[in-house]
Enzyme design. Sequence first.
Site, PDB file in Angstrom:
ATOM      1  N   GLU A  45       0.426 -16.534  -0.217  1.00 60.00           N
ATOM      2  CA  GLU A  45       0.442 -16.609  -1.674  1.00 60.00           C
ATOM      3  C   GLU A  45       1.854 -16.346  -2.210  1.00 60.00           C
ATOM      4  OE1 GLU A  45      -1.996 -14.384  -5.319  1.00 60.00           O
ATOM      5  OE2 GLU A  45      -2.034 -13.573  -3.284  1.00 60.00           O
ATOM      6  N   LYS A 122      -4.804 -20.832  -9.079  1.00 58.97           N
ATOM      7  CA  LYS A 122      -5.699 -19.707  -8.784  1.00 58.97           C
ATOM      8  C   LYS A 122      -6.628 -19.427  -9.952  1.00 58.97           C
ATOM      9  CE  LYS A 122      -5.363 -14.874  -7.136  1.00 58.97           C
ATOM     10  NZ  LYS A 122      -4.393 -13.842  -6.721  1.00 58.97           N
ATOM     11  N   TYR A 128      -6.588  -5.056 -11.248  1.00 57.18           N
ATOM     12  CA  TYR A 128      -7.039  -3.710 -10.922  1.00 57.18           C
ATOM     13  C   TYR A 128      -6.128  -3.180  -9.822  1.00 57.18           C
ATOM     14  CZ  TYR A 128      -9.105  -6.330  -7.076  1.00 57.18           C
ATOM     15  OH  TYR A 128      -9.271  -7.161  -6.005  1.00 57.18           O
ATOM     16  N   CYS A 158      -6.053 -16.144  -2.429  1.00 60.55           N
ATOM     17  CA  CYS A 158      -6.357 -14.715  -2.379  1.00 60.55           C
ATOM     18  C   CYS A 158      -7.689 -14.342  -3.020  1.00 60.55           C
ATOM     19  CB  CYS A 158      -5.199 -13.918  -2.970  1.00 60.55           C
ATOM     20  SG  CYS A 158      -5.141 -12.196  -2.355  1.00 60.55           S
ATOM     21  N   GLY A 351      16.570  15.366   5.507  1.00 62.20           N
ATOM     22  CA  GLY A 351      16.648  16.750   5.926  1.00 62.20           C
ATOM     23  C   GLY A 351      15.629  17.019   7.017  1.00 62.20           C
ATOM     24  N   SER A 358       8.911  16.655   8.258  1.00 60.19           N
ATOM     25  CA  SER A 358      10.224  16.042   8.466  1.00 60.19           C
ATOM     26  C   SER A 358      10.339  15.483   9.880  1.00 60.19           C
ATOM     27  CB  SER A 358      11.353  17.032   8.176  1.00 60.19           C
ATOM     28  OG  SER A 358      11.324  18.129   9.070  1.00 60.19           O
TER      29      SER A 358
END
Length: 609
Positions: A45, A122, A128, A158, A351, A358
Amino acid sequence: MDSRIRLALCQINQSVGDLDGNAARLRAGIGDARDRGADLVVFPELSITGYPPEDLLLKPSFIRAAGRALYDVAAAASGIVAVVGAPVGRAPADAGGHPVPPALHNAAAVLADGRIAATYRKHHLPNYAVFDERRYFAPGRQAVVIDLGGCRVGVTVCEDIWVPGGPATWAATDGGAEVLINLSASPYHRAKGGERERLFGTRCIDHRCFLAFCNAVGGQDELVFDGHSLVLGPDGQVIARGAQFEEELILVEIDAARATDLRTRDARRRAAPTASPAALRTDRRTATDAGPPEDHVSSVPLERRAAGDRPALRPSREGPPLSPEAEVYRALTLGTADYVRKNRFPGAVLGLSGGIDSALALTVAVDAVGPDAVTAVSMPSRYTAEMNREDAALLAGRLGVRLLELPIEDLALTYGAALAEPFAGTAPDVAEENLQARIRGNLLMALSNKFGWLVLTSGNKSEMSVGYATLYGDMAGGFAVLKDVLKTWVYRLAAWRNREGDVIPQRIIDKPPTAELRADQLDSDSLPPYDVLDRILEAYVERDLGGAEIEALGFDRATVDRVVRLVDRAEYKRRQAPPGVRISTRAFGKDRRLPITNRYDPISRPSPP
């Protein structure tokens, strides 16, 4: 007449707005499919623009440029029929906050003989979760069926295959399509692949037709598209399955006569061989459905290559779907890799505390972009345990990344001295604790400014939900790798990554989690146990259940109320957080949009019986 058709699905990783690059990849896909003997090749699409282009669709120049790119791709479609996704229609005259005029459509262009032979628009426009298609597009009113040398192929985009009725039904029932193709940009969330396979199997059985679903691949901001393109038979069984999270050309040969034979023997069709347009209208669910016009099916005759004029079929590889942990991990790595690559960052920095979050974020980053493109930074304070420094160094060594150590104790003392007068007479509290996190954020951002690196944050969804994170501190950065990953899933993913030998040191996984901003601090001092917290968060954040409903699931009401208040109070923090990979059905960002200024109290209002 030969009822067999060789079909190619080209699941590719396009970049939003890269019209020239996207067109080049489409032309390459057309050439590859033609060389492998395909009659028809299907792309995802909006593959001309990338998905979702969002407010780029409000720019007249963008619509015109996309149209030119589509014509360039059409010129390459010879000796094969290609179906490509693109926005079509005249560009808006004024994009200054005004809605797009009804002429703009999310379309599938049928390309043949160097031209655009037909255009399908389409019909079902999702509005939503992460979708805003009615902001940009008008619905189409007509099904398109390609008559490809006697094999009839219905075109959908879709959502048209997810919603019952509409063009899929018109094409199969009134248009006689034995094959439905579906151009898609279906975003990933956990277990989405299985959900698709079950629903598409139902559609195939309903219509007694083949279904070929071609999905996008790649990361786009928060979204990840997982590929997993599919071809299913008229019995609902999967014939071919594309790779997950990888580009691939899936090639399959199908015999449309199978659909015809099953339809002939289907008692439902003998009783009512053709449904009327009026009857079909009762089977649709969206507000875009006002009923089809009388000419609701357009048939387009096209030639296909002679059966003898093609190389032998080389079937696409196919394997079983990934495990739940494997697919989530692949989503995180692909989303991170594409965010770095598509935004042209030379590398990433984060970090490294010696804690589980991490550690997992660093491992994902290295798997995404390679160790040479990632720098880890240890920033110990007086509260940092020596074992955490050791574990951080051990992990960095195992992953082969550069590790910088920048102690922050002197900086924290300097900040404390600067604030001594206004803080006089007060006891140390969260203000002093958060200064340490903000110093760390400043150091990482300084490295980013100097070297152009993307700062990756490592906070997880559990922490983000309840605000257990420091604004302008550990939340400072450009991309949040674990933003949609609950803490219990952090442990699951770490264990999965270690399945073939320890990468993340076992001590990191086993030790109690702590922010290390004060002496002897543990997460459990401030939060319920994560196995309890995460189940409440799934109910409140992802399922929108109220306090009484969550209590009915077996949770202590006081704990539920506390968690709900923490979640609601932290909305202002989340609004300032960086984007991160979406892996759930309700992620913070595009999915969940609550007002910051909000007086509604979900605790004081009991749920109705």
